[in-house]
Design a protein around this motif. Structure first.
Motif, mmCIF file in Angstrom:
data_model
loop_
_atom_site.group_PDB
_atom_site.id
_atom_site.type_symbol
_atom_site.label_atom_id
_atom_site.label_comp_id
_atom_site.label_asym_id
_atom_site.label_seq_id
_atom_site.Cartn_x
_atom_site.Cartn_y
_atom_site.Cartn_z
ATOM 1 N N LEU A 193 -184.733 24.521 97.497
ATOM 2 C CA LEU A 193 -185.431 23.150 97.258
ATOM 3 C C LEU A 193 -186.678 23.132 96.464
ATOM 4 C CD1 LEU A 193 -185.506 22.345 101.130
ATOM 5 C CD2 LEU A 193 -183.725 21.243 99.037
ATOM 6 N N GLN A 194 -187.305 24.302 95.989
ATOM 7 C CA GLN A 194 -188.458 24.425 95.138
ATOM 8 C C GLN A 194 -188.002 24.651 93.715
ATOM 9 O OE1 GLN A 194 -188.505 26.146 98.368
ATOM 10 N NE2 GLN A 194 -189.443 24.327 99.240
ATOM 11 N N LEU A 195 -186.711 24.803 93.354
ATOM 12 C CA LEU A 195 -186.542 24.874 92.096
ATOM 13 C C LEU A 195 -186.841 23.636 91.330
ATOM 14 C CD1 LEU A 195 -182.714 26.612 92.094
ATOM 15 C CD2 LEU A 195 -185.041 27.595 91.556
ATOM 16 N N ASP A 196 -186.629 22.466 91.809
ATOM 17 C CA ASP A 196 -187.132 21.253 91.136
ATOM 18 C C ASP A 196 -188.625 21.372 90.757
ATOM 19 O OD1 ASP A 196 -184.590 20.265 90.743
ATOM 20 O OD2 ASP A 196 -184.773 19.176 92.838
ATOM 21 N N ALA A 197 -189.364 21.598 91.668
ATOM 22 C CA ALA A 197 -190.915 21.936 91.567
ATOM 23 C C ALA A 197 -191.140 23.090 90.376
ATOM 24 C CB ALA A 197 -191.683 22.039 92.640
ATOM 25 N N LEU A 198 -190.410 24.136 90.557
ATOM 26 C CA LEU A 198 -190.526 25.141 89.570
ATOM 27 C C LEU A 198 -190.292 24.717 88.339
ATOM 28 C CD1 LEU A 198 -191.195 28.154 89.379
ATOM 29 C CD2 LEU A 198 -188.913 28.641 89.281
ATOM 30 N N VAL A 199 -189.076 23.782 87.948
ATOM 31 C CA VAL A 199 -188.790 23.415 86.722
ATOM 32 C C VAL A 199 -189.889 22.478 86.232
ATOM 33 C CG1 VAL A 199 -187.004 22.038 85.373
ATOM 34 C CG2 VAL A 199 -186.303 23.797 86.846
ATOM 35 N N GLU A 200 -190.403 21.440 86.922
ATOM 36 C CA GLU A 200 -191.234 20.462 86.679
ATOM 37 C C GLU A 200 -192.714 20.878 86.522
ATOM 38 O OE1 GLU A 200 -191.135 17.190 86.154
ATOM 39 O OE2 GLU A 200 -188.954 17.361 86.829
ATOM 40 N N GLN A 201 -192.930 22.215 86.840
ATOM 41 C CA GLN A 201 -194.247 22.969 86.606
ATOM 42 C C GLN A 201 -194.115 23.595 85.280
ATOM 43 O OE1 GLN A 201 -195.184 26.989 88.567
ATOM 44 N NE2 GLN A 201 -196.638 25.905 89.307
ATOM 45 N N SER A 202 -192.912 24.101 84.704
ATOM 46 C CA SER A 202 -192.597 24.433 83.411
ATOM 47 C C SER A 202 -192.570 23.354 82.402
ATOM 48 C CB SER A 202 -191.343 25.294 83.356
ATOM 49 O OG SER A 202 -191.213 26.372 84.103
ATOM 50 N N ARG A 203 -192.186 22.206 82.792
ATOM 51 C CA ARG A 203 -192.201 21.088 81.924
ATOM 52 C C ARG A 203 -193.534 20.545 81.477
ATOM 53 N NH1 ARG A 203 -187.096 17.656 84.864
ATOM 54 N NH2 ARG A 203 -185.495 18.874 83.681
ATOM 55 N N ALA A 204 -194.370 20.665 82.490
ATOM 56 C CA ALA A 204 -195.673 20.559 82.536
ATOM 57 C C ALA A 204 -196.534 20.935 81.371
ATOM 58 C CB ALA A 204 -196.574 20.507 83.706
ATOM 59 N N ILE A 205 -196.163 22.100 80.956
ATOM 60 C CA ILE A 205 -196.671 22.835 79.956
ATOM 61 C C ILE A 205 -195.710 22.907 78.622
ATOM 62 C CG2 ILE A 205 -197.917 24.483 81.351
ATOM 63 C CD1 ILE A 205 -195.779 26.505 81.124
ATOM 64 N N ASP A 206 -195.143 21.763 78.685
ATOM 65 C CA ASP A 206 -194.304 21.584 77.239
ATOM 66 C C ASP A 206 -193.217 22.295 77.174
ATOM 67 O OD1 ASP A 206 -195.727 19.255 76.904
ATOM 68 O OD2 ASP A 206 -197.206 20.413 75.496
ATOM 69 N N MET A 207 -192.568 23.009 78.207
ATOM 70 C CA MET A 207 -191.385 23.942 77.948
ATOM 71 C C MET A 207 -189.977 23.003 78.042
ATOM 72 S SD MET A 207 -191.926 27.681 79.732
ATOM 73 C CE MET A 207 -190.209 27.821 79.915
ATOM 74 N N PRO A 208 -189.038 22.906 77.063
ATOM 75 C CA PRO A 208 -188.039 21.982 77.545
ATOM 76 C C PRO A 208 -186.941 22.529 78.642
ATOM 77 C CG PRO A 208 -187.728 23.126 75.515
ATOM 78 C CD PRO A 208 -189.018 23.565 75.913
ATOM 79 N N VAL A 209 -187.351 22.405 79.574
ATOM 80 C CA VAL A 209 -186.451 22.866 80.690
ATOM 81 C C VAL A 209 -185.282 21.861 81.426
ATOM 82 C CG1 VAL A 209 -186.296 24.573 82.767
ATOM 83 C CG2 VAL A 209 -188.018 24.711 81.150
#
Length: 403
Positions: free
Chosen positions: A278-294
């Motif tokens: 359930l926390q994978l989405d938040a982990l991906v969003e966190q990476s996207r917030a620093i401009d990583m194309p995840v």
């Protein structure tokens, strides 16, 4: 007291078990031996004149009595030697004209002593030698108002009974010593297992802390750099980045508190749920917030998994994204996180088109991932992807949970 072992006589391990060091008998056993020796010797003295044909014979029989009784004080140090000396003195007694003396009872004590310390075949030799001496001493006098055949038989039975008693005592001592040895071995095994469990728990905690600190700090550093460069030109974006730093820091603190709860049960947040799917989405969003194309893709029939498997999948994705930030380089254009459910297993694949780590080891992160996956009987591969970049693939059984 440890008894020296004669060169060619086999000893039974544990046969020398003595009374407990704190017991009265265990610290004063020599006193009991002394009482036996003095009592038998004094009881024997009045009998000597019956067999002494002259003064010389009387003095000789007194000396024989001393040799029959005195060596018993050394029975713990020289069990076989004491019995041998007593038998030799008994033979001299026959030469002096005395078939049986009260001091000859010491032979029974010596036979018992040997039987408690040596294997049965070694002690049986001493018992047979004692019976042989008894036959030589008594048979010539059977018809001279001495011992009859029945009494001789009783003496033979008593001799072998004493030997049997001593043998049973030796067996019991050996059994008790074996129980103590097994108890000591079980205690050592418990201590070893405890040390292994402590080492495993420390390694697990180290992996958790590594994942939390490495991932969170890398995100904080990247967001802080972005906020610092945009604070003048794009203040709203810089503010959003700093809010991301705040949220990441709070999340890291919460996970650190949970880890501290492993060491301190009363630590606030120690019972907080561990991260999972359930926390994978938040982990991906966190990476996207620093401009990583995840991108995150889930395929297959989703089903509840053991908590340990979910945590392992989360940590694998977290560490893989951390490695991407560290090693992918400026040419990174895509990062794919794919979670695939299959019958009996779940696969997580993290791939990118960056340059990847500069060596096969990839630091402690990849080692930690392999240990996590192996703990759940899964497999992990990490290396260059088929289309370039770097790829991490972990396959975990869906039905196995390791404590």
């Amino acid at each position: 007291m440890k008894v020296p072992v004669p060169a060619r006589v086999a000893l039974v391990p544990g046969a020398f078990a003595a009374p407990g060091p704190g017991s009265w008998l265990g610290t004063r056993a020599w006193l009991l031996d002394l009482l036996v020796v003095v009592g038998v010797f004094l009881y024997n003295l009045p009998i000597i004149p019956i067999y002494a044909i002259d003064v010389v014979a009387g003095v000789g029989l007194v000396g024989v009595s001393v040799v029959l009784c005195g060596p018993y004080l050394l029975r713990r140090r020289y069990p076989l030697g004491v019995l041998g000396v007593m038998l030799l003195a008994a033979c001299v007694q026959l030469a002096l004209g005395a078939p049986i003396l009260a001091a000859d009872a010491m032979l029974l004590f010596a036979v018992y002593n040997v039987a408690t310390r040596y294997l049965w075949w070694a002690s049986l030799v001493g018992a047979v030698a004692t019976v042989a001496w008894l036959l030589v001493a008594v048979i010539p006098h059977l018809g001279a108002d001495f011992l009859d055949v029945g009494q001789l038989g009783v003496l033979i039975v008593v001799t072998f009974w004493v030997w049997t008693w001593g043998t049973l005592v030796r067996i019991r001592r050996q059994y008790i010593a074996g129980l103590h040895d097994r108890a000591d071995q079980a205690e050592r095994e418990r201590e070893t297992n405890a040390r292994i469990a402590v080492a495993d728990e420390r390694a697990r905690i180290a992996r958790e802390i590594h994942d939390i600190v490495s991932h969170s700090l890398s995100v904080v550093v990247v967001m802080s750099d972005g906020a610092a460069t945009k604070v003048d030109s794009e203040p709203d974006r810089a503010k959003a980045a700093m809010l991301g730093v705040r949220d990441t820091g709070r999340t890291a603190l919460a996970e650190m508190r949970r880890m501290l709860g492993v060491l301190r049960d009363d630590e606030p947040g120690s019972h907080a749920p561990q991260p999972g799917f359930l926390q994978l989405d938040a982990l991906v969003e966190q990476s996207r917030a620093i401009d990583m194309p995840v991108d995150l893709t889930v395929s297959g029939e989703a089903a509840p998994l053991p908590q340990g498997v979910e945590l392992t999948v989360y940590r694998v994705v977290q560490e893989a994204l951390t490695n991407v930030r560290k090693h992918a380089g400026p040419d990174l254009t895509r990062v794919n996180v794919r979670l695939t459910y299959r019958p009996g297993e779940v696969e997580v694949r993290v791939s990118d088109d960056g340059r990847g780590p500069t060596n096969d080891a990839g630091g402690h992160g990849l080692i930690g991932m392999r240990e996590r996956v192996a703990a759940h009987e899964g497999t992990l591969t990490a290396g260059p992807g088929a289309g370039g970049g770097f790829e991490v693939v972990a396959v975990l059984p869906r039905e196995v949970e390791v404590a």
